[in-house]
Design an enzyme around this catalytic site. Structure first.
Site, mmCIF file in Angstrom:
data_model
loop_
_atom_site.group_PDB
_atom_site.id
_atom_site.type_symbol
_atom_site.label_atom_id
_atom_site.label_comp_id
_atom_site.label_asym_id
_atom_site.label_seq_id
_atom_site.Cartn_x
_atom_site.Cartn_y
_atom_site.Cartn_z
ATOM 1 N N CYS A 53 4.341 -0.426 8.501
ATOM 2 C CA CYS A 53 4.726 -1.389 7.457
ATOM 3 C C CYS A 53 5.865 -0.857 6.599
ATOM 4 O O CYS A 53 6.475 -1.608 5.843
ATOM 5 C CB CYS A 53 3.524 -1.747 6.584
ATOM 6 S SG CYS A 53 2.871 -0.358 5.672
ATOM 7 N N CYS A 78 -3.944 0.270 4.116
ATOM 8 C CA CYS A 78 -3.352 0.580 2.810
ATOM 9 C C CYS A 78 -4.238 1.582 2.067
ATOM 10 O O CYS A 78 -3.742 2.467 1.372
ATOM 11 C CB CYS A 78 -3.177 -0.687 1.987
ATOM 12 S SG CYS A 78 -2.586 -2.094 2.954
HETATM 13 FE FE1 FES Z 1 1.638 -1.220 4.193
HETATM 14 FE FE2 FES Z 1 -0.235 -2.182 2.677
HETATM 15 S S1 FES Z 1 0.970 -3.274 4.115
HETATM 16 S S2 FES Z 1 0.387 -0.132 2.856
#
Ligand code: FES
Length: 145
Positions: free
Chosen positions: A34, A103
């Site tokens: 991400c 996360c």
């Molecule tokens: Fe990457 Fe939450 S989407 S840490």
């Protein structure tokens, strides 16, 4: 509602945001999928985490998990802080959607990486104490973004 009230609270008004000057340990971790980055600063005195601050460039759940993780380790001993699991973080936040579990893994890793950095600065090999910091989440983590 996708997010618990607790998550929304910590996202809207995160605790312990910032940097610590002359920190005793700094941990920076990122999730390559991400692209989010979390940086954790620790002030440690006589084995106790006296202060902790964080900066997170990431999603709302990453901000909420860093915020609650700092609350959970502040004033605790290093040993206790090392026991902080991403699961405990998720529980304190009253849950996270499955796609956001990773996360919370970032929060656990940031704490451990900062403690490892603290030991390294003391000239102590952190691996026997902190262990090898995993960059995955034992299959309980769904990364779909
Ligand atoms: Fe990457 Fe939450 S989407 S840490």
């Amino acid at each position: 509602m996708l997010y618990s009230e607790k998550v929304m609270e910590h996202f809207a008004a995160p605790h312990n945001v910032g940097e610590i000057e002359n920190a005793d340990g700094i941990g920076e971790v990122g999730n390559e999928k991400c692209g989010d980055i979390m940086k954790m600063y620790l002030k440690i005195n006589a084995g106790i985490i006296e202060d902790v601050k964080f900066k997170t460039f990431g999603c709302g759940a990453a901000i909420a998990t860093s915020s609650i993780a700092t609350e959970m380790i502040k004033g605790k001993s290093i040993e206790e802080a090392l026991k902080l699991s991403n699961k405990a973080v998720v529980e304190s936040l009253e849950g996270l959607p499955p796609a956001k579990i990773h996360c919370s893994v970032l929060a656990e890793q940031a704490v451990k990486t900062a403690i490892a950095d603290y030991y390294r600065r003391q000239g102590v090999d952190p691996v026997p104490i902190v262990g090898v910091i995993q960059d995955h989440c034992d299959g309980q983590c769904t990364i779909d973004n």
